[in-house]
Design a protein around this motif. Sequence first.
Motif, PDB file in Angstrom:
ATOM      1  N   GLN A  83       0.833  -1.199   0.000  1.00  0.00           N
ATOM      2  CA  GLN A  83       0.000   0.000   0.000  1.00  0.00           C
ATOM      3  C   GLN A  83       0.872   1.256   0.000  1.00  0.00           C
ATOM      4  O   GLN A  83       2.045   1.217   0.376  1.00  0.00           O
ATOM      5  N   ALA A  84       0.262   2.374  -0.420  1.00  0.00           N
ATOM      6  CA  ALA A  84       0.972   3.647  -0.467  1.00  0.00           C
ATOM      7  C   ALA A  84       0.606   4.492   0.745  1.00  0.00           C
ATOM      8  O   ALA A  84      -0.478   4.353   1.324  1.00  0.00           O
ATOM      9  N   MET A  85       1.518   5.389   1.112  1.00  0.00           N
ATOM     10  CA  MET A  85       1.350   6.267   2.261  1.00  0.00           C
ATOM     11  C   MET A  85       1.535   7.720   1.834  1.00  0.00           C
ATOM     12  O   MET A  85       2.110   8.008   0.782  1.00  0.00           O
ATOM     13  N   ALA A  86       1.074   8.623   2.680  1.00  0.00           N
ATOM     14  CA  ALA A  86       1.356  10.049   2.529  1.00  0.00           C
ATOM     15  C   ALA A  86       1.773  10.586   3.881  1.00  0.00           C
ATOM     16  O   ALA A  86       1.218  10.186   4.918  1.00  0.00           O
ATOM     17  N   VAL A  87       2.748  11.486   3.891  1.00  0.00           N
ATOM     18  CA  VAL A  87       3.201  12.113   5.134  1.00  0.00           C
ATOM     19  C   VAL A  87       3.075  13.617   4.987  1.00  0.00           C
ATOM     20  O   VAL A  87       3.458  14.186   3.963  1.00  0.00           O
ATOM     21  N   ASN A  88       2.514  14.263   6.009  1.00  0.00           N
ATOM     22  CA  ASN A  88       2.386  15.710   6.003  1.00  0.00           C
ATOM     23  C   ASN A  88       3.737  16.319   6.339  1.00  0.00           C
ATOM     24  O   ASN A  88       4.326  16.011   7.385  1.00  0.00           O
ATOM     25  N   GLU A  89       4.249  17.161   5.442  1.00  0.00           N
ATOM     26  CA  GLU A  89       5.609  17.686   5.608  1.00  0.00           C
ATOM     27  C   GLU A  89       5.749  18.523   6.875  1.00  0.00           C
ATOM     28  O   GLU A  89       6.836  18.593   7.450  1.00  0.00           O
ATOM     29  N   HIS A  90       4.675  19.143   7.335  1.00  0.00           N
ATOM     30  CA  HIS A  90       4.763  20.042   8.495  1.00  0.00           C
ATOM     31  C   HIS A  90       4.468  19.327   9.805  1.00  0.00           C
ATOM     32  O   HIS A  90       5.187  19.515  10.788  1.00  0.00           O
ATOM     33  N   THR A  91       3.434  18.501   9.848  1.00  0.00           N
ATOM     34  CA  THR A  91       3.051  17.844  11.094  1.00  0.00           C
ATOM     35  C   THR A  91       3.699  16.485  11.278  1.00  0.00           C
ATOM     36  O   THR A  91       3.782  15.978  12.401  1.00  0.00           O
TER      37      THR A  91
END
Length: 457
Positions: A83-91
């Motif tokens: 599966q793919a993920m996303a990470v918030n660059e700020h939090t």
Amino acid sequence: MSPFLLRRCAGVSLALLLTMQAFGHIGDRFPAEKKIVVDPVTGAPLSFLTSQPRGDSKIYQTHHQWTSDGQWVVFRSNRVRGQAMAVNEHTGDIVQVTEHGYSGMLCLADHSMNLYFVRLPESQPPTAVTGAEPATPAVKAGESHGAAQIVRVDLGKLFLDSAAGTVGPATDYEHVCGVVPSELGAVGDVALDCTEDYAYFRVAGRDVAQRHLAPGTKLEPDFGPRHMGAGPTGLASMNLHTGEVKFIVAVPFQIGHVQTNPWVPGEIVFCWETGGKAPQRTWTVRADGTGLRPLYPEASYDWVTHEAVITKDEVAMALMGHRPVGTDDAWGACGTREHPTGLAIVNLRTREMRIVGQTATGSGFWHVNGSPDGRWACGDDFARNLWLIDRHTGEMILLTTGHKETAADHIHPTFSADSTRIEFQSAMLSADNRTMNICVVPVPAAWLQRTYSTKLP
């Protein structure tokens, strides 16, 4: 209930729990891992958006890394296998953004919060991320993986619902744009048109590609010691609104690294994929099948690799200089500094090529990229160093190093849309010296403040 039945029910429950953990759910959240590390050599601040050994791998440098709002970086990971993920660059928040797997490239839209990808038949289990090249499946001409879907995910809605704890079923966020006929053999080498109206993908089905070649076309055999590169293959498109699939063009060799121009609708760049040096690496074509030509007509001694569209009119590529002068092996007499090498930029309109920099020693540039505003170029080398070049002045600096030659993959740098920072993958924090994490480094503030009296041609 008997003790036997209790034990059996407990075993079934545990199996179901492990299965759920193995695949997870779209919108699932993971603890933030973000940390800032100062590069011990250059002093650059490195924002590690992930820092645990979870098998992270960035999207290939030919494609967008950030969502259109510039807030989230999408990446591949083994946190949930396949599966793919996303990470918030700020939090630093991490969110799962697929649920039923994907194949090959993850394509982020330019002007919406949509993610597109190819999904193979669900009978095929998702595969773990290894980090090894190529980033798309190494499927040779003639191989088929059955009918595939092109899927869209509404990341904007997903992120809002995930933050609120109100995530619904995957069907609330995922939409199947269309199905690719199995005879085309779509395997995940896919790119998104800047209009978001079409996706373009590699056709691995040999019979289909053969039918679209001009009569008498000579098929290319495998080239080089990796036994890759034989044709025919082709390109096709899908209308993302209607699902209509159209064949674009066939070529007598193996296509790889399909990418689009983020500023020019219907402009496609791809390569002849051999796993190394190719007789003619870089190619371009229009979405209607016209204009097929070599992007940079190379000489037999050129080792061209890792092309990436960087501005409206330009493609960066590496002219490799990694082999001792006099080398002549299964790849041929190529890739040495007896001839010009370095980070090259080709103009799609004038067809002119300029070399903007080269490392003094070592392998030379390997994976290259450029800022959308045309000010900077960057590239990595075999030692996993990241170099930054001012295209106006020719000045080159070592931006960050220490990312371990033992890493599972090269660092594959990619500029952000606003040209202020570079994302790459790094094994700097890994105890095993191989596992990679997602990292962002800024262009130095002093460079961002520079002004120029002339524009680049």
